[in-house]
Write a protein that holds these residues in place. Sequence first.
Motif, PDB file in Angstrom:
ATOM      1  N   GLU A  99      28.693  40.426  36.016  1.00 11.44           N
ATOM      2  CA  GLU A  99      29.466  40.260  37.248  1.00 11.44           C
ATOM      3  C   GLU A  99      28.882  41.010  38.439  1.00 11.44           C
ATOM      4  O   GLU A  99      29.079  40.599  39.575  1.00 11.44           O
ATOM      5  N   GLY A 100      28.192  42.113  38.179  1.00 16.13           N
ATOM      6  CA  GLY A 100      27.691  42.935  39.271  1.00 16.13           C
ATOM      7  C   GLY A 100      26.214  42.836  39.529  1.00 16.13           C
ATOM      8  O   GLY A 100      25.732  43.275  40.570  1.00 16.13           O
ATOM      9  N   GLY A 101      25.470  42.302  38.562  1.00 13.61           N
ATOM     10  CA  GLY A 101      24.031  42.217  38.725  1.00 13.61           C
ATOM     11  C   GLY A 101      23.345  43.567  38.692  1.00 13.61           C
ATOM     12  O   GLY A 101      22.273  43.740  39.259  1.00 13.61           O
ATOM     13  N   LEU A 102      23.958  44.544  38.001  1.00 11.93           N
ATOM     14  CA  LEU A 102      23.402  45.902  37.925  1.00 11.93           C
ATOM     15  C   LEU A 102      23.174  46.295  36.473  1.00 11.93           C
ATOM     16  O   LEU A 102      24.002  46.022  35.599  1.00 11.93           O
ATOM     17  N   GLN A 103      22.062  46.957  36.223  1.00 11.32           N
ATOM     18  CA  GLN A 103      21.710  47.413  34.879  1.00 11.32           C
ATOM     19  C   GLN A 103      21.855  48.931  34.809  1.00 11.32           C
ATOM     20  O   GLN A 103      21.346  49.643  35.674  1.00 11.32           O
ATOM     21  N   PHE A 104      22.560  49.410  33.791  1.00 14.70           N
ATOM     22  CA  PHE A 104      22.738  50.844  33.552  1.00 14.70           C
ATOM     23  C   PHE A 104      22.292  51.189  32.145  1.00 14.70           C
ATOM     24  O   PHE A 104      22.443  50.394  31.221  1.00 14.70           O
ATOM     25  N   PHE A 140      28.099  34.705  35.693  1.00 15.67           N
ATOM     26  CA  PHE A 140      29.552  34.581  35.667  1.00 15.67           C
ATOM     27  C   PHE A 140      29.991  33.598  34.587  1.00 15.67           C
ATOM     28  O   PHE A 140      29.269  32.648  34.273  1.00 15.67           O
ATOM     29  N   ASP A 141      31.215  33.819  34.049  1.00  9.66           N
ATOM     30  CA  ASP A 141      31.845  32.803  33.225  1.00  9.66           C
ATOM     31  C   ASP A 141      32.083  31.600  34.123  1.00  9.66           C
ATOM     32  O   ASP A 141      32.176  31.728  35.353  1.00  9.66           O
ATOM     33  N   GLN A 142      32.241  30.418  33.543  1.00 10.63           N
ATOM     34  CA  GLN A 142      32.353  29.196  34.348  1.00 10.63           C
ATOM     35  C   GLN A 142      33.570  29.175  35.268  1.00 10.63           C
ATOM     36  O   GLN A 142      33.581  28.463  36.265  1.00 10.63           O
ATOM     37  N   ASP A 143      34.598  29.958  34.960  1.00 11.08           N
ATOM     38  CA  ASP A 143      35.819  29.930  35.773  1.00 11.08           C
ATOM     39  C   ASP A 143      36.032  31.210  36.572  1.00 11.08           C
ATOM     40  O   ASP A 143      37.153  31.525  36.955  1.00 11.08           O
ATOM     41  N   GLU A 144      34.965  31.954  36.825  1.00 12.80           N
ATOM     42  CA  GLU A 144      35.137  33.187  37.592  1.00 12.80           C
ATOM     43  C   GLU A 144      34.046  33.318  38.647  1.00 12.80           C
ATOM     44  O   GLU A 144      32.955  32.797  38.506  1.00 12.80           O
ATOM     45  N   PHE A 145      34.412  34.028  39.685  1.00 13.85           N
ATOM     46  CA  PHE A 145      33.445  34.440  40.693  1.00 13.85           C
ATOM     47  C   PHE A 145      33.965  35.725  41.306  1.00 13.85           C
ATOM     48  O   PHE A 145      35.113  35.797  41.728  1.00 13.85           O
ATOM     49  N   VAL A 146      33.126  36.728  41.324  1.00 14.63           N
ATOM     50  CA  VAL A 146      33.489  38.032  41.861  1.00 14.63           C
ATOM     51  C   VAL A 146      32.501  38.382  42.964  1.00 14.63           C
ATOM     52  O   VAL A 146      31.292  38.332  42.757  1.00 14.63           O
TER      53      VAL A 146
END
Length: 189
Positions: A99-104, A140-146
Amino acid sequence: MATKATELSSKNYYHGRIFDVVQRKLVTPDGMTVTRDVVEHGDAVAFIALLPDENRAPLIQLGYEYRAGVDDMRWSLPAGLVNAGEDRPTAAIREAQEEGGLQFGTAKELFAMSSSEGFTSEEVSIVLLTDYQGEVEKHFDQDEFVTTKLVPLKEAIQMQHEGIIKSAPGVAALIWAELHYAELAELVK
């Protein structure tokens, strides 16, 4: 003294994609016979995704998305469900990527909470993500956008004080972050 109820009967009234509604007849630990409707929902994580700004001050990622329960767009910490067989720190790292495009590289479970334990089984773990390793592609899952944005931790804390961030996990995590601000600032230096 017993802490769990004895279930006399259970009937599933609704089976959905992410939760079920079950009516249970129970004998409570104090001996009362009661009927309760319960939303059975898998556990979830919300996370403080901590990374440094150009001055080495703590930034966190916030998410902005439509929430059907309140029929409104809301700001909060990024969050998601824990998949079967997945521990909570791993779920937080995965959700930060998706969802965030960040790697930790590091995830530490801070505490777990329930916000509506009178009618739902959901428990949310607050996880601290550190050791920022860069950006990755969002999935994203097909039914979400953040929509996500990086904000100074102090700004996110202020958003919580002003009532802009209202979700129980977001409020609890940002109160914790405010109490531990100096410690968090040291993690990004």
